[in-house]
Design a protein around this motif. Structure first.
Motif: not given
Length: 184
Positions: A21-27, A148-153
């Motif tokens: 969700v953080l990745t999607a929101c940041l993008v 980076l959050c996407g890779y962590a996910a």
């Protein structure tokens, strides 16, 4: 499922949901407007790179899938024994395969978005594409943080996949799966 495995699964799924969700929101919320030639304003959004909207949609779908799996974890917590819930035992293969699809899809879309973003950073003289990150630095930094959050996910989903494999194959092995032998 063992008590430690159930707690670990819940923890990993919650972490995966938060990171996706953080990745999607940041993008999706990454925008920056620059004034060009005194009257013309140009706005950079995530829709400027074709891979970024796909990343937002895929991360949203996988986060929803993990939310559904989290609800399955709470239902299976009520079923203390698999004898009471034989359907949950039979769905282990489906959970395993869907976890694998989730891992590979999130990783592939994150890599594709990274590749597209790299073109925005470096540009391409052969295709006459200019560097976007020279003008829209805040936008590029926000998308980079999202990647980076996407890779962590992706890493959390890989760990979740390992746990899914453990839950699947322990059903087909002796009762003392992955336990050390006692010394005699």
């Amino acid at each position: 499922m063992g008590y430690w495995a159930a707690e670990t699964e819940v923890f990993l799924r919650v972490c995966a949901i938060l990171l996706l969700v953080l990745t999607a929101c940041l993008v999706a919320m990454a925008t920056q407007t620059k004034l060009i030639m005194y009257t013309y304003a140009r706005k950079a959004t995530f829709r400027d790179l074709n891979a970024l909207p796909v990343l937002v949609y895929i991360d949203g779908v996988v986060a929803g899938y993990n939310l559904l799996q989290l609800s399955r974890c709470s239902v299976s917590a009520y079923c203390k024994r698999e004898i009471q819930c034989p359907l949950l035992k039979n769905l282990s293969w489906v959970h395993f395969l869907l976890d694998q699809v989730a891992v590979y899809t999130v990783f592939a879309t994150t890599v594709a978005a990274t590749q597209a973003s790299l073109l925005a950073v470096t540009g391409s003289k052969a295709m006459q594409w200019m560097k976007l990150c020279n003008r829209y630095t805040r936008f590029c930094i926000q998308v980079g943080g999202a990647l980076l959050c996407g890779y962590a996910a992706s890493i959390v989903l890989v760990l979740m996949s390992f746990l899914s494999v453990y839950n699947l194959f322990r059903r087909y092995s002796p009762t003392k799966f992955l336990q050390l032998k006692s010394k005699q």
